[in-house]
Write an enzyme that holds these catalytic residues in place. Structure first.
Site: not given
Ligand SMILES: *Cc1c(COP(=O)(O)O)cnc(C)c1O
Length: 403
Positions: A302, A328
């Site tokens: 968001y 990762c």
């Protein structure tokens, strides 16, 4: 919560860890009920999806709240926490008729948000009281990620389809006992909310046997300095006046319901993570913590800004950091943020970590989800164990590939 307390919790329970302060939750609950003290019947249904730990649900129960649930599993959590079915409202979106039937059999208040299910449910169970979720098409807040009132939203039954609702209700003789709206997660403007409320009142006039009107939620809490915050007291005063007038007009005392999640728990939560590595590149100083969007996804999903404090060195000289995780994949919590000087091993505290943080955590990268701790009566209580390798593997089935 005090810095030393938080540091001790990180030491005792390890990192990363979520910590929730019951006193803060309690004071938010009281603030909200106080703002509506002049309405005869008020019901606060806590939105379970914000933070669904069973000990938090139990706290809500002691405060006198009911629950707002969006899945059958949340209904079951609520019942397990000791709530009575009638203290739970079930407000799903796009679930099967079968799931709604299970919830109805458990005795919780059903809230239906589409015409197809309304017609099917009403035909099969005309006696079961049903609430209707209306979409008033009011945009509360400018961020389209979290405004659910607009015309093409998937939530609620459009206000323009009231005649269709009425036809279904008349044909099936079903019992409509509540009207509901939830206009999204950010009410920036009280007047926008009041405008939507007027639409709800107009809708309510079409149904003669209502017991409650549910105004949903969307109360805004500050995430950073100078953030806009819903003025609950002013809002309470204005809506109380209109609600009480409406009840007179309607000819019956109705219950005014809300279903806040964020407002009750956001500021009560802190997320503690440890700095594994401080890494300098040509342009940036990264502080890499023992977490990532597997534990706290709001900044990436968001763009939310959670304040970050280095509680291991709160009075240190401020420097600019990018706080990132160990996943990762890009997992930036904060870009170019002023934080007091960070040394590897320091504990960073992320504020506003009560709502939609742990409840959105995952096992991505096959990492464990964090522990949760409740700070209650000046004592730290473990309310969820950190996961172990067993949790990662337990539902996986290894097959014999040579066959
Ligand atoms: C998520 C949700 C809420 C809670 O919203 P907050 O912004 O956390 O207060 C309330 N009602 C419904 C139907 C929801 O889906």
């Amino acid at each position: 919560m005090k810095t030393n307390t938080l540091l001790q919790i990180a030491k005792d329970f390890g990192s990363p860890v979520y910590v929730y302060d019951t006193e803060m939750i309690t004071s938010q609950y009281k603030r909200l009920t106080a703002a509506f003290s002049k309405v005869k019947q008020v019901k606060i249904n806590y939105a379970v999806k914000a933070l669904s730990n069973i000990s938090v649900l139990k706290l809500m129960k002691t405060l006198g709240a009911g629950l707002d649930t969006v899945s059958i599993q949340e209904v079951k959590l609520g019942l397990t926490a000791g709530f009575l079915p009638e203290q739970i409202i079930y407000t799903p979106n796009g679930v099967s008729l079968e799931e709604i039937e299970v919830a109805a059999k458990l005795g919780v208040q059903i809230n239906i948000d589409n015409l197809s299910i309304l017609e099917q449910f009403g035909t099969k169970y005309p006696k079961t009281p049903v609430c209707i979720r209306i979409n008033p098409h009011v945009m509360a807040g400018g961020n389209t990620n979290i405004s659910v009132g607009h015309i093409d939203s998937k939530f609620g039954i459009s206000i323009h389809q009231i005649p269709h609702i009425i036809r279904i209700v008349e044909n099936t003789k079903m019992n409509i006992n509540g009207i509901h709206m939830h206009t999204g997660s950010d009410i920036l403007d009280i007047d926008v909310f009041l405008y939507a409320s007027e639409i709800l009142f107009e809708t309510a006039k079409h149904f003669k046997d209502l017991e409650f009107i549910d105004f949903g939620s969307g109360f805004k809490v500050p995430y950073k300095k100078d953030d806009i915050e819903t003025n609950i007291e002013e809002f309470g005063e204005k809506l109380t006046k209109r609600f009480n007038e409406f009840c007179k007009e309607y000819g019956r005392e109705l219950t005014l319901a809300f279903e806040p999640g964020k407002f009750l728990v956001s500021e009560a939560g802190v997320f503690l993570a440890k700095v594994n590595v401080v890494k300098q590149t040509t342009s940036t100083v990264f502080a890499q913590i023992d977490s990532g969007f597997n534990h706290l996804i709001r900044p990436m999903l968001y763009g939310s800004q959670h304040e970050i404090e280095n509680i291991s060195n709160p009075k240190g000289r401020e420097r600019f950091y990018s706080v990132v995780g160990y996943i990762c994949e890009t997992d930036t919590f904060a870009n170019n943020r002023r934080i007091s000087e960070i040394t590897e091993g320091d504990i960073l505290a992320f504020k506003n970590a009560g709502a939609y943080c742990f409840s959105m955590a995952s096992n991505y990268n096959s990492r464990y989800r964090p522990a949760e701790v409740l700070w209650h009566n000046n004592k730290a209580h473990l309310i969820r164990k950190r996961e172990t390798f067993d949790d990662i593997i337990k539902n996986q089935i290894e097959i014999d590939l040579s066959k």
